[in-house]
Design a protein around this motif. Sequence first.
Motif, mmCIF file in Angstrom:
data_model
loop_
_atom_site.group_PDB
_atom_site.id
_atom_site.type_symbol
_atom_site.label_atom_id
_atom_site.label_comp_id
_atom_site.label_asym_id
_atom_site.label_seq_id
_atom_site.Cartn_x
_atom_site.Cartn_y
_atom_site.Cartn_z
ATOM 1 N N THR A 364 0.833 -1.221 0.000
ATOM 2 C CA THR A 364 0.000 0.000 0.000
ATOM 3 C C THR A 364 0.863 1.265 0.000
ATOM 4 O O THR A 364 0.368 2.361 0.170
ATOM 5 C CB THR A 364 -0.909 0.020 1.259
ATOM 6 O OG1 THR A 364 -0.068 -0.005 2.429
ATOM 7 C CG2 THR A 364 -1.823 -1.184 1.275
ATOM 8 N N GLU A 365 2.190 1.093 -0.167
ATOM 9 C CA GLU A 365 3.106 2.247 -0.187
ATOM 10 C C GLU A 365 2.876 3.085 -1.444
ATOM 11 O O GLU A 365 2.145 2.683 -2.356
ATOM 12 C CB GLU A 365 4.557 1.745 -0.186
ATOM 13 C CG GLU A 365 4.990 1.094 1.115
ATOM 14 C CD GLU A 365 5.665 2.064 2.063
ATOM 15 O OE1 GLU A 365 6.058 3.148 1.607
ATOM 16 O OE2 GLU A 365 5.787 1.735 3.248
ATOM 17 N N SER A 374 7.012 -5.908 -3.827
ATOM 18 C CA SER A 374 6.375 -6.476 -2.626
ATOM 19 C C SER A 374 5.306 -7.497 -3.018
ATOM 20 O O SER A 374 5.210 -8.571 -2.408
ATOM 21 C CB SER A 374 5.737 -5.365 -1.782
ATOM 22 O OG SER A 374 6.705 -4.410 -1.438
ATOM 23 N N VAL A 375 4.499 -7.146 -4.023
ATOM 24 C CA VAL A 375 3.453 -8.080 -4.478
ATOM 25 C C VAL A 375 4.116 -9.343 -5.029
ATOM 26 O O VAL A 375 3.698 -10.469 -4.749
ATOM 27 C CB VAL A 375 2.553 -7.413 -5.556
ATOM 28 C CG1 VAL A 375 1.554 -8.412 -6.107
ATOM 29 C CG2 VAL A 375 1.835 -6.203 -4.969
ATOM 30 N N LEU A 399 -5.437 -7.822 -2.241
ATOM 31 C CA LEU A 399 -4.770 -6.730 -2.963
ATOM 32 C C LEU A 399 -5.461 -6.457 -4.300
ATOM 33 O O LEU A 399 -5.550 -5.307 -4.745
ATOM 34 C CB LEU A 399 -3.293 -7.078 -3.205
ATOM 35 C CG LEU A 399 -2.417 -7.116 -1.942
ATOM 36 C CD1 LEU A 399 -1.042 -7.660 -2.264
ATOM 37 C CD2 LEU A 399 -2.291 -5.719 -1.336
ATOM 38 N N ILE A 400 -5.960 -7.536 -4.957
ATOM 39 C CA ILE A 400 -6.676 -7.353 -6.226
ATOM 40 C C ILE A 400 -7.953 -6.548 -5.996
ATOM 41 O O ILE A 400 -8.345 -5.725 -6.832
ATOM 42 C CB ILE A 400 -6.978 -8.733 -6.872
ATOM 43 C CG1 ILE A 400 -5.674 -9.330 -7.436
ATOM 44 C CG2 ILE A 400 -8.023 -8.617 -7.973
ATOM 45 C CD1 ILE A 400 -5.794 -10.758 -7.931
ATOM 46 N N VAL A 408 -2.864 -4.915 -9.181
ATOM 47 C CA VAL A 408 -3.646 -5.998 -9.803
ATOM 48 C C VAL A 408 -2.784 -6.732 -10.831
ATOM 49 O O VAL A 408 -2.752 -7.966 -10.882
ATOM 50 C CB VAL A 408 -4.926 -5.430 -10.471
ATOM 51 C CG1 VAL A 408 -5.637 -6.499 -11.279
ATOM 52 C CG2 VAL A 408 -5.857 -4.843 -9.411
ATOM 53 N N GLN A 409 -2.059 -5.971 -11.641
ATOM 54 C CA GLN A 409 -1.272 -6.583 -12.720
ATOM 55 C C GLN A 409 -0.142 -7.455 -12.162
ATOM 56 O O GLN A 409 0.076 -8.571 -12.634
ATOM 57 C CB GLN A 409 -0.714 -5.489 -13.633
ATOM 58 C CG GLN A 409 -1.838 -4.601 -14.167
ATOM 59 C CD GLN A 409 -1.515 -3.963 -15.508
ATOM 60 O OE1 GLN A 409 -1.424 -4.653 -16.497
ATOM 61 N NE2 GLN A 409 -1.374 -2.671 -15.537
ATOM 62 N N GLU A 410 0.561 -6.950 -11.136
ATOM 63 C CA GLU A 410 1.630 -7.763 -10.518
ATOM 64 C C GLU A 410 1.043 -9.017 -9.879
ATOM 65 O O GLU A 410 1.621 -10.100 -9.958
ATOM 66 C CB GLU A 410 2.378 -6.955 -9.455
ATOM 67 C CG GLU A 410 3.421 -6.008 -9.990
ATOM 68 C CD GLU A 410 4.535 -6.689 -10.773
ATOM 69 O OE1 GLU A 410 4.906 -7.830 -10.450
ATOM 70 O OE2 GLU A 410 5.027 -6.081 -11.728
#
Length: 934
Positions: A364-365, A374-375, A399-400, A408-410
């Motif tokens: 969330t940074e 991080s993801v 997270l998505i 979302v993409q990561e």
Amino acid sequence: MGDAKYFTTTKKGEIFELKADLNSDKKEKKKEAVKTVIASMTVGKDVSALFPDVVNCMQTDNLELKKLVYLYLMNYAKSQPDMAIMAVNTFVKDCEDSNPLIRALAVRTMGCIRVDKITEYLCEPLRKCLKDEDPYVRKTAAVCVAKLHDINAQLVEDQGFLDLLRDLLSDSNPMVVANAVAAISEIMDASPNAAQVLEMNSGTINKLLTALNECTKWGQVFILDSISNYTPKDDKEAQSICERVTPRLAHANAAVVLSAVKVVMKLMEMLDTSGEYVTSLVKKLAPPLVTLLSAEPEIQYVALRNINLIVQKRSDILKNEMKVFFVKYNDPIYVKLEKLDIMIRLTSQANIAQVLAELKEYATEVDVDFVRKSVRAIGRCAIKVEPAAERCVSTLLDLIQTKVNYVVQEAIVVIKDIFRKYPNKYESIIATLCENLDTLDEPEARASMIWIIGEYAERIDNADELLESFLEGFQDENTQVQLQLLTAIVKLFLKRPTDTQELVQQVLSLSTQDSDNPDLRDRGYIYWRLLSTDPAAAKEVVLAEKPLISEETDLIEPTLLDELICHISSLASVYHKPPNAFVEGRGGLRKVLPPKSELGEGVVDSLGSPTEPTAQPPQSTVIPGADSLIGDLLDIDLGGPGPSMMQQQMYPGQSQGSAQGGGGSQGLDIFGEGLDNLLGGGPSGADMLGGLGDIFGMPQTQSYVPPQEVWLPAAKGKGLEITGTFARKNNTIHMELTFTNKAMQPMSGFAIQFNKNSFGLMPASVMNIRSPLPPNQGASTSLPLNTQGPVMKMEPLTTLQVAVKNNIDVFYLSTQVPLHVLFTEDGEMDKKVFLATWKDIPSQNEVQYTINNVQHNADTVSQKLRNNNIFTIAKRNVEGQDMLYQSLKLTNGIWVLAELKIQPSNPSFVLSIKARATDVYEAVKQVFENILHN
């Protein structure tokens, strides 16, 4: 204003005035003039015209003035070598001055004047200074030996300076010892000959350890680095050294701490890993490494890069220190990313909960790069710690739900990897992923989503619609996405053939007819042919069960890791590359960890890493990626001749990695006797004539020429019979032809033409053959060929189609060109380039063959192959087997690397081939068979 005034003048005629002042009788005026000269020199003005006048100022007792004159001398001596000789007498005199500062200044300046004419005059003063009563002079003289060695290594060795330098290791002053060690290290790096004179022994190491406690911090670093290069004779000595080095772990200077860590890490290799002493060492190593992380960011980064290596080698050292690697809000991005990497390496079932909580927070940074990493780290945790995979997937789904685009993409990219690691386990989340299809705009994320849809098409009702939506902008997509889309639609068709036929035809058409990308086009054609000829085979190929992905794909290859551990606290440990990969001209022995002492735990391989007694027998692959002996074989500079100019031009600055070793021979002397001959020793047969071999035709008599075959029988040639073969003579390919007239009438008007072929072969001149050719007579000719003709890939690759015309008709024939005539004379790779190239070629390109019934030994094989432009780069003997590492180059620029494994008394040789163009393998194998059976 101070000395700044010397930099502000811009007067004209200044040189003339300075000349007068330099020759003044007044000391102050002379000093001011010298200061002005130095200031001018500093800002780039040319004041070399004042050289004799400045040198005259050397005759002074004033230390400040003498320093300035020496500074001027160092700068201009190279451009004025004849004038610089004027200063020699003063140097000699100053080396006997009563003031030790002047003696030291003289000897230091002598080392900095890089003029060959002067060096021989400086030997005597330097010898006196090495035995001077004052330690300051001795320590300066020690460094001067290293500088002199850099200018003229032979002179230093002949004059016995190395022995004097070694004697300084026993000096009573610790700073003299430290400087002697620094000089010795530098000389040993530059000259392999010096290693014999300056070799460390246990007595010397004891003296160094005694001096260690009293040195300055940089002296300690030099001594610790030198100790790290010493291999103790047994585990008791290793333990004794460790006990005397461990107090340095508490030093305030980061360089001293890391150098001490390096010594301990190396010596731990020799100790019993299950013993109490190693356990206590592991406990002692953690606090100093943790303390380094409280320093400023730059030192933190260096420490983290070194910790990254240490954790890969011994994760137990920091397994309980996870919290110190948690990221702080004010850490620079380079520190954050490095901490993140180490966190993943230390993640285990015991700490996964707190790691996941941290990673979720990091996601969330505001820093986008850090969030992405991080993801990705959450996905790596899922793959590494299986029991926590479900929790990681749940975190990714949370997270998505944030709907932040890049998050979302990561997440989709890492979920694709999780699906590959745990098939048929988490597919229930596919529906959630599909909801975010429209937001994906990055190639990797789109490709991952397409892979998921294709892989699980049978579970997604509208898979065809989803894939069709991607197909609409097919031409604008990234290549990665296009390839994935092609494969996914073919998978979908194989799973649901009835309602997706139109879709698959559309994608195959786009891939093959409308695309310029050769990879995409080739894959499209392969799928098309598979589907049209044998759908069942297509299903087996495309829908085959895939191997699970490995846990950690970014680990450093073990042999390279061992080498980098030996370079802790140097740039190599920050770059994670061996020194010869980024330091030009860096040679010398590659550093390896010491072998484990005989504790009954296992045998020691040639690199010194322990292997269990129950280790698997050697793999059948000859140079496998990770277990090759070739890494330490090719990293070692054997002092032979350097690569040819052509190789230097072809591979400027080529870096070299290292592959993992694993043979059975002990220590560093791991080569067979023949290696020196191959890489830098005796001349080969052709060279014994002093380069006249070509004139006397040696290569053409020595290279293999296949016997002539009938290419056109008389029955098909209306009485004309053509036999022929190919040969390579004087760097040129020749077609050796014999025409026999078996008809009743003379033949004339001969001409020859080639069809397009794989290597662009064409006649280099008009065919010269007797004409007319009477009945029942024959004529031979040697037709030179070049490779500048039109190219078209043939099947098989070496096929050559020829048309021969005479006064009767035009006749067509087809023959096979033996590939060795296409091997060029510049196919001998530098051994470092060989290693780098081998590593760059994917491991799946490696193919192995057995050549039976060979009645030659390694030396004759090497010579036979060299005569045919297959060059032996290196030879070694491992467990009684000879290994020949070879390179060859085709006329079209394709390089082929090979290893030949020869077991004495066994007529079957094992050949391993690796190249980027795998089409040539069969023909290369055939060449080896023909040459070795000839």
